[in-house]
Design a protein around this motif. Structure first.
Motif, PDB file in Angstrom:
ATOM      1  N   GLY A  26      46.290  33.371  43.772  1.00 25.74           N
ATOM      2  CA  GLY A  26      45.236  33.343  44.794  1.00 25.74           C
ATOM      3  C   GLY A  26      45.739  33.215  46.210  1.00 25.74           C
ATOM      4  O   GLY A  26      45.060  32.612  47.063  1.00 25.74           O
ATOM      5  N   ASN A  73      43.607  37.054  49.834  1.00 22.62           N
ATOM      6  CA  ASN A  73      43.297  38.461  49.552  1.00 22.62           C
ATOM      7  C   ASN A  73      44.090  39.064  48.382  1.00 22.62           C
ATOM      8  O   ASN A  73      44.239  40.282  48.298  1.00 22.62           O
ATOM      9  CB  ASN A  73      43.458  39.329  50.797  1.00 22.62           C
ATOM     10  N   LYS A 126      42.432  35.508  56.865  1.00 25.04           N
ATOM     11  CA  LYS A 126      41.067  35.304  56.351  1.00 25.04           C
ATOM     12  C   LYS A 126      41.054  35.732  54.881  1.00 25.04           C
ATOM     13  O   LYS A 126      41.499  36.838  54.547  1.00 25.04           O
ATOM     14  CB  LYS A 126      40.077  36.129  57.184  1.00 25.04           C
ATOM     15  N   ASP A 127      40.584  34.857  54.024  1.00 27.77           N
ATOM     16  CA  ASP A 127      40.694  35.086  52.581  1.00 27.77           C
ATOM     17  C   ASP A 127      39.355  35.541  52.001  1.00 27.77           C
ATOM     18  O   ASP A 127      38.320  34.947  52.284  1.00 27.77           O
ATOM     19  CB  ASP A 127      41.137  33.765  51.930  1.00 27.77           C
ATOM     20  N   SER A 128      39.405  36.597  51.156  1.00 25.54           N
ATOM     21  CA  SER A 128      38.148  37.085  50.587  1.00 25.54           C
ATOM     22  C   SER A 128      37.986  36.694  49.112  1.00 25.54           C
ATOM     23  O   SER A 128      36.993  37.036  48.480  1.00 25.54           O
ATOM     24  CB  SER A 128      38.107  38.611  50.714  1.00 25.54           C
ATOM     25  N   VAL A 129      38.980  36.007  48.564  1.00 27.27           N
ATOM     26  CA  VAL A 129      38.905  35.686  47.132  1.00 27.27           C
ATOM     27  C   VAL A 129      38.268  34.305  46.947  1.00 27.27           C
ATOM     28  O   VAL A 129      38.653  33.345  47.610  1.00 27.27           O
ATOM     29  CB  VAL A 129      40.325  35.693  46.494  1.00 27.27           C
ATOM     30  N   SER A 130      37.301  34.251  46.029  1.00 30.14           N
ATOM     31  CA  SER A 130      36.600  32.972  45.846  1.00 30.14           C
ATOM     32  C   SER A 130      37.464  31.997  45.046  1.00 30.14           C
ATOM     33  O   SER A 130      38.338  32.397  44.273  1.00 30.14           O
ATOM     34  CB  SER A 130      35.282  33.193  45.106  1.00 30.14           C
ATOM     35  N   GLN A 131      37.179  30.714  45.217  1.00 29.27           N
ATOM     36  CA  GLN A 131      37.916  29.671  44.495  1.00 29.27           C
ATOM     37  C   GLN A 131      37.721  29.844  42.991  1.00 29.27           C
ATOM     38  O   GLN A 131      38.646  29.670  42.208  1.00 29.27           O
ATOM     39  CB  GLN A 131      37.413  28.300  44.974  1.00 29.27           C
ATOM     40  N   LYS A 132      36.476  30.258  42.609  1.00 29.75           N
ATOM     41  CA  LYS A 132      36.169  30.412  41.180  1.00 29.75           C
ATOM     42  C   LYS A 132      37.083  31.491  40.559  1.00 29.75           C
ATOM     43  O   LYS A 132      37.640  31.315  39.481  1.00 29.75           O
ATOM     44  CB  LYS A 132      34.696  30.807  41.039  1.00 29.75           C
ATOM     45  N   GLU A 133      37.228  32.578  41.319  1.00 27.40           N
ATOM     46  CA  GLU A 133      38.072  33.661  40.821  1.00 27.40           C
ATOM     47  C   GLU A 133      39.525  33.195  40.689  1.00 27.40           C
ATOM     48  O   GLU A 133      40.218  33.513  39.729  1.00 27.40           O
ATOM     49  CB  GLU A 133      37.978  34.840  41.801  1.00 27.40           C
ATOM     50  N   LYS A 134      39.981  32.416  41.672  1.00 25.67           N
ATOM     51  CA  LYS A 134      41.353  31.914  41.625  1.00 25.67           C
ATOM     52  C   LYS A 134      41.547  31.020  40.400  1.00 25.67           C
ATOM     53  O   LYS A 134      42.575  31.085  39.726  1.00 25.67           O
ATOM     54  CB  LYS A 134      41.669  31.120  42.904  1.00 25.67           C
ATOM     55  N   GLU A 135      40.532  30.205  40.139  1.00 21.73           N
ATOM     56  CA  GLU A 135      40.639  29.299  38.992  1.00 21.73           C
ATOM     57  C   GLU A 135      40.676  30.092  37.684  1.00 21.73           C
ATOM     58  O   GLU A 135      41.418  29.751  36.762  1.00 21.73           O
ATOM     59  CB  GLU A 135      39.467  28.311  38.985  1.00 21.73           C
TER      60      GLU A 135
END
Ligand code: SF4
Length: 466
Positions: free
Chosen positions: A335, A338, A376-385
């Motif tokens: 994560g 991006n 600037k980050d477009s990836v959500s925390q949920k997706e990273k998890e």
């Protein structure tokens, strides 16, 4: 009062670091008082705490493992991830509470967090009960700061390139294995990493002093040394007469200390000469921690890691081919800002190709002052998890598969102590750094013993004395 400054911490000049001899000019004036020392983070911090413990003992304090018994608390902190910060501030809350009951309690904060401007400002403004703040460059000021402690908060943190300290004394955690610091700081400036700001520029210790320290440890009965640095295989590049890490390793191997390890290596500095050196000496352990961080060349570039996916795989292959029975572990960040699904699949591809013996996996944590924090980050925390969970499943499977290959085999194990889970068992490590639990007599602690592996798990092995 000296406050940290991130801008100054970035500066690198051509000035050579000074070699300083540590001085120990203080008396045992706190006898009958107790210290509580808590360490967060990496091996470097663990080793720094061995230095801190020595100072406290020299001042007359005795160690306690119970916070409530302490007259002085020292927190040696880590800045690598945000949750490390949260833990420290949580712990400070406990200390504050204790200070209400024991107004003379001294609370000291050191380590990498002390090198961060925002942390020190927060301590200054919101945590006046913290008595002493010292940084990574002036651990040796701690005794004086304790002796001089007054009601007012004392902050001494320097943001400098740094010096090299020799003849440092340590109160070591173990009588069997020892950390040997071979260098300070790091100049790599990976874009996500705070270490070059908190630890200063790369400064190598002199080869002769390191070899002397290892000889003394061997003389004292130590069985294993781990050469320590943020980027060990860049060792010596900064010396006036440059030396390579493999030259140092050879000299250390010639001391004939039974086991030598080193952490952490950077793939960019890993030469064929170094691989051959590891393969040549029986007492250099066939275990390498080789951080990958990402399998996507695009992300690696954004991270400033200086290698591509293909270069990492080539190096991995060369190490596997030339060092017999080598085990390789890694670090992976999931994560990074991006990171796309395709990038993440590239990481999984490397994991599938390398089948690491183990991996420390993390979700990217933005650090103040680092370039990556500005992306600037477009990836959500949920997706990273979710990605982390997918990665861990695969990593753990390979770890188990590799361990399974050892079932029925005889491995040399250095026993370090009694297992925490079962007091009839000892725990120790194979040459390849695998944890083994064995029913055995405590007289074997400190010895290297052949062990037959009877059962493999993902993170440890069971065995019996062969
Ligand atoms: S090499 Fe390691 S310590 Fe140095 S900047 Fe990169 S990640 Fe940080």
């Amino acid at each position: 009062m000296h406050l940290p400054n991130l801008e100054e911490a970035k500066i690198r000049t051509d000035k050579k670091s000074e070699i300083k001899n540590n001085s120990y000019d203080f008396k045992k004036q706190f006898q009958n008082q107790k210290f509580y020392l808590k360490t967060y983070g990496c091996q470097m911090n663990v080793h720094d705490s061995e230095e801190i413990r020595k100072y406290l003992e020299m001042l007359g304090y005795q160690e306690t493992k119970t916070l409530e018994e302490a007259d002085i608390v020292v927190l040696n902190t880590c800045a690598i991830r945000e949750n490390a910060h949260d833990k420290v501030f949580g712990y400070l809350g406990r200390c504050k509470h204790l200070k209400h009951e024991k107004p003379n309690l001294l609370i000291c904060l050191g380590g990498c967090m002390s090198q961060e401007e925002s942390v020190v400002n927060e301590i200054k403004n919101k945590h006046p009960y913290v008595d002493i703040v010292f940084g990574t460059h002036n651990i040796n000021d701690l005794p004086k700061m304790i002796i001089d402690a007054k009601e007012k908060q004392n902050i001494e943190v320097y943001s400098i390139e740094g010096n090299v300290y020799e003849n440092v004394l340590y109160s070591r955690d173990s009588k069997i294995t020892a950390w040997v610091n071979i260098m300070y700081g790091c100049d790599k400036f990976c874009t996500y990493c705070i270490v070059p700001y908190t630890r200063g520029k790369q400064r190598s210790r002199r080869l002769e002093s390191i070899v002397k320290e290892v000889e003394e440890l061997k003389e004292a009965g130590y069985k294993e040394v781990t050469l320590l640095g943020q980027n060990v295989n860049a060792y010596g590049k900064d010396l006036e007469e440059p030396v390579t890490f493999s030259e140092l390793l050879e000299k250390v191997a010639e001391t004939k200390i039974p086991r030598i390890r080193f952490v952490t290596s950077h793939p960019w500095d890993f030469t064929s000469e170094l691989i051959e050196c590891i393969a040549k000496y029986e007492n250099i352990m066939p275990y390498i921690h080789l951080p990958l961080q990402s399998g996507s060349s695009r992300i690696l570039k954004l991270m400033g890691r200086r290698y591509t996916k293909e270069e990492y795989l080539k190096l991995f292959q060369e190490i596997k081919e030339k060092i017999k029975d080598v085990s390789i572990t890694t670090d992976i960040i999931v994560g990074f800002p991006n990171e796309t699904e395709e990038d993440f699949l590239e990481t999984l591809d490397v994991v599938n190709k390398c089948q690491f013996d183990g991996a420390f996996t993390f979700i990217y944590s933005p650090r103040e002052g680092t370039p990556a924090r500005l992306i600037k980050d477009s990836v959500s925390q949920k997706e990273k998890e979710e990605r982390l969970a997918r990665l861990n499943k695969i990593v753990n499977q390979y770890s188990l598969n590799n361990n399974k290959k050892l079932e029925g085999k005889i491995e040399e194990v250095l026993f370090l102590g009694v297992s925490e889970k079962d007091d009839k068992k000892l725990y120790g490590y194979t040459k390849t750094m695998k944890l083994v639990n064995v029913k055995a007599d405590s007289t074997l602690i400190g010895q290297i013993v052949p062990v037959k592996i009877t059962e493999a798990k993902s993170f440890s092995l069971d065995g019996e004395i062969a």
